[in-house]
Design a protein around this motif. Structure first.
Motif, PDB file in Angstrom:
ATOM      1  N   ARG A 174      39.161  12.848 -36.885  1.00 32.08           N
ATOM      2  CA  ARG A 174      39.937  11.709 -36.391  1.00 32.08           C
ATOM      3  C   ARG A 174      39.259  10.382 -36.715  1.00 32.08           C
ATOM      4  O   ARG A 174      39.743   9.319 -36.329  1.00 32.08           O
ATOM      5  CB  ARG A 174      40.143  11.834 -34.883  1.00 32.08           C
ATOM      6  N   GLY A 221      41.615  18.104 -35.756  1.00 29.01           N
ATOM      7  CA  GLY A 221      41.694  16.650 -35.704  1.00 29.01           C
ATOM      8  C   GLY A 221      42.928  16.070 -35.074  1.00 29.01           C
ATOM      9  O   GLY A 221      43.028  14.861 -34.932  1.00 29.01           O
ATOM     10  N   SER A 222      43.881  16.902 -34.670  1.00 27.23           N
ATOM     11  CA  SER A 222      45.042  16.333 -33.970  1.00 27.23           C
ATOM     12  C   SER A 222      44.571  15.749 -32.656  1.00 27.23           C
ATOM     13  O   SER A 222      43.692  16.289 -31.999  1.00 27.23           O
ATOM     14  CB  SER A 222      46.097  17.409 -33.712  1.00 27.23           C
ATOM     15  N   ASN A 223      45.125  14.602 -32.282  1.00 26.83           N
ATOM     16  CA  ASN A 223      44.662  13.906 -31.093  1.00 26.83           C
ATOM     17  C   ASN A 223      44.910  14.719 -29.836  1.00 26.83           C
ATOM     18  O   ASN A 223      46.038  15.091 -29.551  1.00 26.83           O
ATOM     19  CB  ASN A 223      45.366  12.552 -30.958  1.00 26.83           C
TER      20      ASN A 223
END
Length: 228
Positions: A174, A221-223
């Motif tokens: 991210r 890496g997805s929030n």
């Protein structure tokens, strides 16, 4: 208060004499930097990098003879810790992805302003990755394009990491700084740095950017749903 830190040593590798002269003049006006050498081609660039071991190398991407990526790969073979920033006119996604996969610590476009370049050099010298703002979207698009036809990396690669290291790897994907990771995970910043070093070593990578690329390719890496 007087700055007592040692100047950041910089090597310039670019086949355009006038451009090298301009960057050298810019950096020499700032006591934070010391231009310790120049090279006009990749072969000489590799030689000078091995001799001088500068803190940061500014490397052109497209040069006659040996390309910037080939030069980068040879530098990292002899000196894996080298902080190399590609400084180029190319805004092509393929060039960006190839440079980052090869181990570049940063990718900047030659039309950036002087202050941005100097901040980027300081960040790279401190171990951070730097990317031109105009290239961020292209990096995401390039990774998405490359991800479909590529088989995922063997699960054993991620299995090498501890749960905490996987969590930090997702943060790298991210683009989070060590300071932000430390705050979010309630860790000391020095602890985060050690985890990052362990992640790079276990995955056989040479930079945070490479780790971020790897993480995105693995679907990390997805929030998360959290307050930062």
């Amino acid at each position: 208060m007087e700055d007592t830190r040692e100047p950041i040593s910089v090597l310039l590798v670019d086949d355009h004499t006038l451009f090298r002269s301009g960057v050298r003049s810019l950096l020499q006006r700032n006591p934070r930097f010391a231009v310790v050498g120049e090279a006009s081609d990749g072969i000489d660039g590799v030689k000078r990098a091995m001799q001088l071991k500068p803190d940061v190398i500014l490397l052109d991407l497209h040069m006659p003879g040996m390309t910037g990526v080939e030069t980068l790969e040879l530098i990292l073979q002899g000196w894996p810790e080298a902080a190399v920033i590609m400084l180029t006119v190319s805004e092509e996604g393929d060039d960006l992805a190839n440079a980052l996969h090869a181990g570049a610590r940063g990718y900047l476009i030659k039309n950036i302003d002087a202050d941005y370049l100097q901040r980027a050099i300081e960040r790279a010298a401190a171990g951070e990755s730097v990317l031109a703002e105009s290239m961020a979207a292209k990096l995401v698009a390039q990774l998405q394009k490359q991800r479909e036809p590529k088989a995922p990396a063997p699960p054993s690669d991620l299995d090498k990491l501890t749960p905490r290291e996987r969590e930090i790897l997702a943060c790298l994907a991210r683009g989070e700084s060590n300071k932000l990771i430390a705050r979010v995970l309630d860790l000391a910043e020095s602890t985060v740095k050690i985890h990052v070093q362990n992640i790079l070593k276990k995955l056989g990578l040479s930079s945070r950017v490479q780790a971020a690329v790897f993480a995105v390719e693995q679907g990390l890496g997805s929030n998360p749903d959290r307050q930062t």
